[in-house]
Design an enzyme around this catalytic site. Structure first.
Site, PDB file in Angstrom:
ATOM      1  N   PRO A   6       0.831  -1.218   0.000  1.00 56.88           N
ATOM      2  CA  PRO A   6       0.000   0.000   0.000  1.00 56.88           C
ATOM      3  C   PRO A   6       0.859   1.259   0.000  1.00 56.88           C
ATOM      4  CG  PRO A   6       0.267  -0.752   2.247  1.00 56.88           C
ATOM      5  CD  PRO A   6       1.124  -1.655   1.382  1.00 56.88           C
ATOM      6  N   TRP A   7       0.220   2.422   0.031  1.00 50.67           N
ATOM      7  CA  TRP A   7       0.960   3.691  -0.044  1.00 50.67           C
ATOM      8  C   TRP A   7       1.265   4.276   1.317  1.00 50.67           C
ATOM      9  CZ3 TRP A   7      -2.342   6.732   2.524  1.00 50.67           C
ATOM     10  CH2 TRP A   7      -3.706   6.517   2.374  1.00 50.67           C
ATOM     11  N   LYS A  53       4.564  -5.736  -6.398  1.00 47.74           N
ATOM     12  CA  LYS A  53       3.927  -4.565  -7.012  1.00 47.74           C
ATOM     13  C   LYS A  53       3.715  -3.508  -5.932  1.00 47.74           C
ATOM     14  CE  LYS A  53      -0.276  -3.164  -7.613  1.00 47.74           C
ATOM     15  NZ  LYS A  53      -0.050  -1.706  -7.418  1.00 47.74           N
ATOM     16  N   PRO A  54       4.486  -2.412  -5.998  1.00 52.02           N
ATOM     17  CA  PRO A  54       4.234  -1.342  -5.028  1.00 52.02           C
ATOM     18  C   PRO A  54       2.973  -0.573  -5.393  1.00 52.02           C
ATOM     19  CG  PRO A  54       5.965  -0.682  -6.577  1.00 52.02           C
ATOM     20  CD  PRO A  54       5.552  -2.087  -6.956  1.00 52.02           C
ATOM     21  N   SER A  55       2.468   0.198  -4.436  1.00 49.60           N
ATOM     22  CA  SER A  55       1.326   1.066  -4.752  1.00 49.60           C
ATOM     23  C   SER A  55       1.703   1.987  -5.902  1.00 49.60           C
ATOM     24  CB  SER A  55       0.938   1.900  -3.534  1.00 49.60           C
ATOM     25  OG  SER A  55       0.059   2.942  -3.947  1.00 49.60           O
ATOM     26  N   ASP A  71      -4.189  -7.817 -10.414  1.00 53.10           N
ATOM     27  CA  ASP A  71      -5.134  -8.864 -10.821  1.00 53.10           C
ATOM     28  C   ASP A  71      -4.417  -9.955 -11.622  1.00 53.10           C
ATOM     29  OD1 ASP A  71      -8.005  -9.646 -10.978  1.00 53.10           O
ATOM     30  OD2 ASP A  71      -7.571  -9.536 -13.128  1.00 53.10           O
ATOM     31  N   SER A  95      -6.498  -2.587   1.427  1.00 50.73           N
ATOM     32  CA  SER A  95      -7.869  -2.479   1.918  1.00 50.73           C
ATOM     33  C   SER A  95      -8.571  -3.840   1.872  1.00 50.73           C
ATOM     34  CB  SER A  95      -8.634  -1.478   1.055  1.00 50.73           C
ATOM     35  OG  SER A  95      -8.682  -1.972  -0.266  1.00 50.73           O
ATOM     36  N   GLU A 117      -3.110  -8.703   4.921  1.00 48.31           N
ATOM     37  CA  GLU A 117      -3.028  -7.716   6.016  1.00 48.31           C
ATOM     38  C   GLU A 117      -3.906  -6.552   5.589  1.00 48.31           C
ATOM     39  OE1 GLU A 117      -1.768  -7.491   8.894  1.00 48.31           O
ATOM     40  OE2 GLU A 117      -0.185  -8.995   9.050  1.00 48.31           O
ATOM     41  N   CYS A 129      -3.089   1.583   9.621  1.00 53.84           N
ATOM     42  CA  CYS A 129      -4.120   0.551   9.805  1.00 53.84           C
ATOM     43  C   CYS A 129      -4.426   0.284  11.274  1.00 53.84           C
ATOM     44  CB  CYS A 129      -3.703  -0.727   9.087  1.00 53.84           C
ATOM     45  SG  CYS A 129      -2.000  -1.166   9.431  1.00 53.84           S
ATOM     46  N   GLU A 158     -13.474   2.295   8.687  1.00 55.56           N
ATOM     47  CA  GLU A 158     -12.137   2.893   8.690  1.00 55.56           C
ATOM     48  C   GLU A 158     -12.178   4.248   7.964  1.00 55.56           C
ATOM     49  OE1 GLU A 158      -9.189   0.888   6.147  1.00 55.56           O
ATOM     50  OE2 GLU A 158      -7.767   1.039   7.803  1.00 55.56           O
TER      51      GLU A 158
END
Ligand code: NAD
Length: 496
Positions: free
Chosen positions: A164-165, A189-191, A226, A242, A263, A297, A395
């Site tokens: 995530p970022w 794969k980074p954000s 994907d 998310s 996570e 988070c 959230e």
């Protein structure tokens, strides 16, 4: 420490970092792309250039490289792999300020917060390097007549990881360290919003990691993520993100029966009893609720406070929120609260606060988008939040702390547990018995008592419920990225 000079050096490095996938040990843009993705400094909306938007063909190439590298990497001894991970940790440590400054510019993070994150990256690499050498298994022995049994701990294979970022390099390290230490190879794969520190890490790692062991494909979740989740050449998918993204990955991974490590989001309750040290609680929550602009988070965003101390606690919290210095992190170390990651995220937060207002909640401070450049949202305190409402259960992922009241201990625990998430919670009390009862009954993967958001590399970070089930950190993470093979050797009868 990040100085003005470090920020200048970071801006220069950002301009020069290869905007390319890292496949089989080299940066590449071969194979076309699905357009480009713009990167933006969220503190001033300045362009940080673009990255290519990867395609399934890039995932194919990265997976092929990871598969080719797998036998060699898996076949090394844990000590050999540990040396490589220690070398990687060394280059991270040698570039702490630069990496932190890039994180600050790409993610809008206050400098002190960004500086705290990078040492976690190298600590994670060093811990997993050592932990892989001490892996535990049952003792070899005769558990069935005439057979010797032992267990081989093996890597799962090629692991696909998606980050995530909110903590770009730290979350990447929480995957890279255990995945590689256990002998797997990977595609990361980074954000698409914050890929820069991951790209710099690959520049630093190019001479350290054997080609193909760690590949990076840039792009969106809907295309690259994907394609990874569906890919028959990937044995396991790990995602920090998310709940919705986690569900998509798990659904796609089901087709090839991949292992999945998730996570996901959180909505951490903070239960404050009437005997709690309110000053200590407020001091902690002003950090644990607003750090990283609440994009955390495990953030302490949902206080459930005993009615007898509610007003005093709220008054102190409002004072603490209003004392925070907001601004562009580039202004220096005095900035405590930066922007959120994007205009979309800021507007999402603002809309949630507006809906809470309409539901009858009172906004005591903050709650208005400021009229300035950058995606800022002020530290906000909301009271009279209706139990079961969106603000109490969903959230926000922004600098918003909501406060609810309770009267009895059982009511407090029931309210705290009334969420689909199960990542983290804290309880504040001076009564040891009450503390132990609460710790037992709170349905969350991490529970702090008289603290919030402290994390240790040796200890598991894991969610329950909709927060997922993948375990980061500790030897538990290493287990998650390993498979166990039972070997049985027939011993035969003695030849007398
Ligand atoms: P996100 O789910 O939007 O994106 C996370 C990553 O998933 C990105 O790389 C994105 O491109 C990718 N992605 C999105 N859709 C996908 C799909 N269909 N298939 C595969 N990949 C897909 O999350 P975010 O907005 O970047 O991060 C914030 C979320 O992450 C919050 O919910 C937060 O609570 C969670 N988070 C959890 C932890 C934890 O340890 N549990 C840590 C950090 C963040």
């Amino acid at each position: 420490m990040i100085t003005k000079d470090t920020l200048t050096e970071a801006a220069d490095r950002i301009a020069r970092v290869p905007r390319a996938h890292f496949i089989d040990g080299a940066f590449t843009t071969a194979g076309g792309d699905a357009g480009t993705i713009a990167l933006i400094n969220p503190a001033n909306e300045a362009s940080l250039g673009t990255i290519p938007s990867g395609t399934p063909a890039h995932v194919d190439a990265a997976v092929a490289a990871a598969r080719r590298a797998l036998p060699g990497w898996a076949g090394r001894t844990p000590a050999d792999r540990a040396e490589v991970l220690h070398a990687l940790a060394d280059v991270v440590d040698a570039n702490v300020d630069l990496l932190a400054a890039i994180e600050a510019i790409n993610g809008g993070k206050p400098l002190a917060a960004a500086s705290d994150e990078i040492p976690v990256v190298s600590d994670s690499l060093r811990f997993m390097a050592g932990a892989a050498r001490t892996a535990q298994a049952p003792a070899a022995g005769q558990y069935a007549e005439g057979h010797l049994s032992y267990v081989r701990r093996e890597p799962v294979g090629v692991v696909g990881a998606i980050t995530p970022w909110n903590y770009p390099l730290m979350m990447a390290a929480w995957k890279i360290a255990p995945v590689l230490a256990a002998g797997n190879t990977m595609v990361l794969k980074p954000s698409q919003l914050t890929p820069l520190t991951t790209l710099v890490l690959m520049e630093l790692a190019a001479d350290i990691l054997p080609a193909g062991v760690l590949n990076v494909v840039l792009g969106t979740g809907s295309i690259v993520g994907d394609a990874m989740s569906h890919h028959p050449g990937i044995d396991m998918m790990a995602l920090t993100g998310s709940v919705r993204s986690g569900q998509s990955v798990a659904e796609a991974a089901a087709a090839t029966v991949k292992r999945v490590h998730l996570e996901l989001g959180g909505k951490a309750p903070v239960v404050i009893f009437d005997d709690a040290d309110l000053d200590s609680a407020v001091e902690t929550l002003a950090v644990a609720g607003y750090v990283n602009a609440g994009q955390e988070c495990g953030a302490a965003t949902r206080v459930i406070c005993h009615e007898d101390v509610h007003d005093e606690f709220v008054a102190k919290l409002v004072r603490a929120a209003e004392a925070l210095t907001i601004g562009d992190p580039a202004e220096g170390e005095s900035i405590e609260l930066g922007p959120v990651i994007s205009a979309a995220q800021r507007d999402r937060i603002a809309a949630m606060v507006d809906r809470a207002r309409r539901d009858g909640a009172k906004v005591l401070t903050g709650g208005q988008v400021p009229d300035r450049a950058g995606y800022f949202y002020p530290p906000t305190v909301i009271t009279d939040v209706a139990a079961g409402s969106e603000m109490a259960r969903e959230e926000v992922f922004g600098p918003v702390i909501s406060v609810e009241r309770f009267t009895t201990e059982s009511e407090a625990i029931a309210k705290a547990n009334d969420v689909v998430y199960g990542l983290a919670a804290s309880v504040w009390t001076a009564d040891p018995g009450r503390m132990l009862r609460a710790v037992e009954q709170l349905d969350f993967g991490t529970v702090w008592a008289n603290s919030h958001l402290a994390v240790a590399t040796e200890m598991p970070w894991v969610g329950f419920g909709h927060s997922g089930y993948g375990r980061d950190n500790g030897t538990y993470a290493l287990d998650d990225y390993t498979r166990t093979k039972h070997v049985m050797l027939a011993m035969g009868a003695a030849r007398d």
